[in-house]
Design an enzyme around this catalytic site. Structure first.
Site, PDB file in Angstrom:
ATOM      1  N   ALA A 119      40.767  38.381  40.003  1.00  0.00           N
ATOM      2  CA  ALA A 119      41.895  38.626  39.102  1.00  0.00           C
ATOM      3  C   ALA A 119      42.485  39.990  39.434  1.00  0.00           C
ATOM      4  O   ALA A 119      41.854  40.792  40.125  1.00  0.00           O
ATOM      5  CB  ALA A 119      41.436  38.596  37.645  1.00  0.00           C
ATOM      6  N   MET A 120      43.694  40.276  38.927  1.00  0.00           N
ATOM      7  CA  MET A 120      44.367  41.543  39.232  1.00  0.00           C
ATOM      8  C   MET A 120      45.082  42.067  38.002  1.00  0.00           C
ATOM      9  O   MET A 120      45.820  41.346  37.339  1.00  0.00           O
ATOM     10  CB  MET A 120      45.352  41.308  40.389  1.00  0.00           C
ATOM     11  CG  MET A 120      46.195  42.512  40.739  1.00  0.00           C
ATOM     12  SD  MET A 120      45.188  43.897  41.371  1.00  0.00           S
ATOM     13  CE  MET A 120      46.200  45.285  40.870  1.00  0.00           C
ATOM     14  N   GLU A 175      40.074  43.065  33.364  1.00  0.00           N
ATOM     15  CA  GLU A 175      41.479  43.344  33.689  1.00  0.00           C
ATOM     16  C   GLU A 175      42.191  44.035  32.524  1.00  0.00           C
ATOM     17  O   GLU A 175      43.051  44.885  32.732  1.00  0.00           O
ATOM     18  CB  GLU A 175      42.219  42.058  34.066  1.00  0.00           C
ATOM     19  CG  GLU A 175      41.592  41.268  35.203  1.00  0.00           C
ATOM     20  CD  GLU A 175      41.316  42.085  36.450  1.00  0.00           C
ATOM     21  OE1 GLU A 175      41.968  43.127  36.645  1.00  0.00           O
ATOM     22  OE2 GLU A 175      40.416  41.691  37.226  1.00  0.00           O
TER      23      GLU A 175
HETATM   24 ZN    ZN Z   1      39.032  45.851  38.684  1.00  0.00          ZN
END
Ligand code: ZN
Length: 875
Positions: free
Chosen positions: A294-295, A330
């Site tokens: 994930a980002m 995140e």
């Molecule tokens: Zn990270």
């Protein structure tokens, strides 16, 4: 960013396969970007896009040339206009009409473009206007295409250095600016970006509409994001902030759980950080093709589908735990990383360490029943082993080029940095630490900071030498081994040295590492052990002395013989489950480091076989399996399997049949025991596995659905082509991302050589997404039964593998070769990758070779010990 945790190993390292070695350097400086205005028009069918961009910059001095970053960008017209004096009432700088054109020179190797002007631009504000074209690539970075069976999506992934593939930019984290993003998309498509949409009008041509987004706060280029397609979103709200969870239309039904977790977490973080979430909205989007896990794009988090989508009703608790942790990671970055950002990538560890530590803290606060502390203990153990290799690195490392920066995203930046932060919090206390975090963030809002800023804030708030502790763990590589002598008069002699796994070898010329470590005893306050400390006071500690309370310390511990015996005797009653996991990890590692025997470890592992905690039993049985696969050869293997069957079968039998409302942990435990017995060849379990698999593939519910995955994994070992075809159809057609991933991974369990070849061919075919291809190959490389065929295939088909590879997958295949255990294979791996170098995988290769050496050494040292133990136990 969260790494795709995958299924292979602890130390995940980024890399790029083949291609030109990228040697991009820092920008020359002297130019400060303040605001970008971007209009992007993608053509999803042609896989291209056009961009129209202005960048308002401030020049420190007059200049004829401005250098910025650009990669795979084709420049059109480029102009500069000089800013005029601001009028009294004006807030915006007016730019004059005295435009001049720039000549553009590209330096592809440095990923830079230099704009040259005939007349010098004066110091002060200048507006650059750039027309350009780019490509929507298939390498999962920059602005790229992601595809489903029905259509294409245009999506972005800019960390670390790929914003420059989407827009010419000053692409360094300290060069923060504000951004206006506008997207021109097909009628019927939508667009999502960091901020909320503020305008949406038809045009500029028939069949298109133009969506404008609000201006962002000051932020780094790597956090910009936009997504184009027919995403569908589920909406919610927390602390007045609208939150959406979005996916492609076929998966829109799987977003509820992620949305619920985000709602809870936003409120939690608002309180924890003492600073309100600033972006006005939060979007989370699951993307079919995604390299990382994930980002944390500011206000617009992107995910690999398996890390965000889970069936609210049918999904397993472990699947939900992972989604909750990824969302928590995140979201923590929105404050720690996005609002306050490290000056440069050498302090990336502070970002990732903090988010890694916080992900389980926050998720555990939401669901205390999910026992995250035991997962953290298991992860810590993997990290300590990784860091006990001679090839490890210091947490803070220099990195200048994109390839060097990519290689920093590893088990050290995430796992070790997170563990050190957890150790400090445990030492100074939760509330004191929280205040330190708040002070650090508040002092640097929308700016950049260094690790020193962080630990200085913690030192000031706690009035404890946090700086000394963190510096000693961040600037030196490796793991401290704390050795405690026999207690006398409430004093315990203590020594420390760097701990290395067997075969690692020492470097006599090196200055030995020494640490400042908070040593926290069970039932007594923490003591600070400095390089000068000779003994510590332990009066007040309980009936036996255990020197790593809660398993929060980043060190291995060794005890005097009598003390160790007392700990082992009290393990089930006097230690917490996390501490038992830590004890198993310490004893296993010390055995590999040459202290203690495999027999002593096996005794300890069998002593916890009936533990009610799945994670504890898993830590013990996992290593029993490692002994069987890496130490035992020939008859010893059969004898060890017989011991495992004899010891574990009664524990499994005592569980009885599954009840209707069995806890998730009991389900885990049942599956762990079942799998271990199957691996050891228990005939009743293997028969049950075959029948459960047959029932499952005939479309029915097996008698015990809790062991379904383990059953299929066991049955597949002897599975034939008919069964393989059924598995393949599930992998091809499943709409649930978790089920699809499981089915793909189960293909690697078939051991029939023709089927192994089919899996390998399938992995490099166009049918498998690039993000999954390497996982299949790495899994086949990691298992004894399939690794020879897989290795042959990798060598013969390297060109195809490299063509399909994304930013990190080449390095992960290199990493998987670390599972070999012979001199012959080590030499082959070394010479093959010398002839076929994988960019950004230099350290990964060294670690893989180191891993093979460790195994060779372990087998040589412990095989005779195993035989002795079997002689005494195998009857
Ligand atoms: Zn990270």
């Amino acid at each position: 960013m969260v790494f795709w945790r995958g299924v292979v190993a602890a130390g995940l390292v980024c890399g790029v396969v083949g291609g030109a070695r990228v040697e991009a350097q820092r920008l020359p400086g002297g130019v400060r970007p303040e605001h970008y205005s971007l209009m992007i028009t993608p053509d999803l069918r042609a896989a291209t896009f056009t961009g129209s961009e202005t960048i308002d910059v401030v020049l420190e001095r007059a200049t004829n040339a401005i250098t910025l970053n650009a990669a795979e960008i084709e420049f059109g017209a480029v102009t500069a206009s000089v800013g005029r004096e601001r009028g009294q009432q004006q807030t915006q700088i007016p730019f004059g009409n005295d435009k001049q054109n720039a000549a553009v020179t590209l330096d592809a190797a440095k990923e830079q473009a230099t704009l040259s002007f005939a007349r010098a631009l004066p110091a002060g504000p200048v507006r650059l206007a750039i027309e350009y074209k780019g490509i929507l690539n298939d390498k999962l970075r920059g602005f790229y295409l992601s595809k489903t069976k029905l259509r294409s999506y245009g999506v972005t992934q800019f960390e670390a250095t790929d914003a420059r593939r989407a827009f010419p930019s000053f692409d360094e984290p300290a060069l923060k600016a504000t951004f206006d993003v506008t997207l021109v998309v097909d009628q019927g498509d939508t667009a999502i970006s960091n901020m909320r949409a503020v305008s949406d009008r038809a045009g500029p041509v028939a069949g298109k509409h133009t969506i404008g987004f609000a201006t962002t706060p000051k932020m780094s280029t790597y956090l910009v994001a936009w997504l184009v397609g027919d995403f569908q979103c589920r909406e919610g709200k927390a602390d007045g902030v609208p939150i959406r969870a979005c996916a492609t239309p076929d998966k829109a039904g799987l977003t509820k759980f992620a949305l619920e977790s985000a709602k809870w977490l936003l409120h939690y973080y608002d309180g924890y950080f003492g600073i309100k979430y600033p972006m006005g909205k939060l979007d989370m989007v699951a993307i079919p093709d995604f390299e990382a896990g994930a980002m944390e794009n500011f206000g617009c988090i992107t995910f690999r589908e398996t890390e965000m989508l889970v069936d609210e009703r049918e999904g397993s608790i472990p699947a939900k735990k992972e989604v909750a942790e990824t969302v928590a990671h995140e979201m923590a970055h929105q404050w720690f990383g996005d609002m306050v950002t490290p000056e440069w990538w050498d302090n990336l560890w502070l970002n990732e360490g903090f988010a890694t530590w916080m992900e389980s803290k926050a998720a555990a606060a939401w669901h205390p029943d999910w026992k995250y502390d035991q997962d953290v203990a298991g992860d810590l153990d993997d990290t300590l082993d990784l860091d006990a290799q001679a090839t490890t690195r210091a947490v803070r490392a220099r990195a200048e080029t994109p390839a060097q920066i990519d290689e920093l995203f590893d088990g050290i930046a995430y796992g070790k940095a997170g563990a050190v932060i957890g150790m400090v919090e445990n030492w100074v206390g939760e509330e004191v630490f929280r205040k330190g975090v708040h002070e650090y963030l508040a002092a640097h809002l929308y700016g950049n900071a260094t690790a020193e800023d962080f630990w200085d804030a913690q030192t000031k708030v706690s009035v404890l030498p946090v700086d000394k502790v963190m510096r000693s763990f961040v600037e030196q590589p490796g793991v401290p081994l704390i050795t405690l002598g026999a207690a006398s008069g409430g004093q315990l002699p203590v020594t420390q040295r760097r701990f290395l796994l067997a075969g690692a070898g020492g470097d006599a010329t090196r200055v030995p590492e020494v640490w400042t470590v908070p040593l926290c005893f069970k039932g007594a306050p923490c003591r600070l052990v400095t390089p000068e400390t000779k003994d510590v006071e332990v009066s007040g500690a309980g009936a036996f002395i255990y020197a790593n309370v809660g398993d929060k310390g980043y060190y291995r511990t060794n005890y005097a013989a009598g003390q160790l015996a007392a700990i082992v005797a009290n393990a089930e009653t006097g230690l917490t489950p996390a501490e038992r996991i830590g004890l198993l990890g310490d004893r296993w590692a010390l055995m590999r480091g040459g202290e203690g025997t495999v027999g002593e470890f096996l005794d300890l592992a069998l002593a916890v076989k009936a533990d009610p905690n799945a994670e504890v039993v898993d830590s013990a049985l996992d290593r029993l399996e490692t002994v069987a696969k890496r130490i035992a050869t020939g008859d010893d293997r059969a004898w060890l399997d017989a011991v495992v069957r004899r010891e574990i079968a009664p524990v499994y039998a005592a569980m009885g049949p599954p009840s209707k409302h069995e806890s998730w942990e009991r389900v885990e435990l049942r599956e762990t025991l079942f799998g271990a017995l199957g691996e050891a060849g228990d005939p009743a379990v293997l028969a049950e596995a075959d029948s459960a698999t047959a029932t499952l593939f005939s479309g029915h519910r097996p008698a015990d659905p809790t062991i379904a995955d383990a059953a299929v994994a066991l049955a597949a070992r002897k599975g034939d082509a008919t069964m393989y075809d059924k598995m393949l159809r599930v992998a091809q057609n499943a709409s649930d991302p978790d089920l699809k991933a499981d089915a793909l991974h189960l293909l690697t369990r078939f051991e029939e050589p023709i089927l192994v070849m089919r899996t390998l061919e399938y992995a490099v075919s166009d049918e498998v997404r690039s993000q999954d291809s390497w996982t299949l190959i790495a899994l086949l490389l990691s298992r004894r039964a399939t690794q020879d065929l897989a290795w042959q295939f990798v060598q013969q088909h390297w060109t195809e593998i490299a063509r399909k590879a994304t930013v990190s997958s080449g390095a992960r295949i290199v990493e998987a070769t670390g599972a070999f255990c012979s001199v012959e294979r080590r030499d082959e791996v070394a010479s093959f990758f010398a002839a076929h170098p994988v960019t950004s995988a230099e350290r990964t290769l060294a670690k893989a070779l180191n891993g093979i050496d460790d195994c060779i050494h372990l087998r040589a040292a412990q095989e005779p010990e195993l035989r002795k133990w079997l002689d005494a136990h195998a009857q």
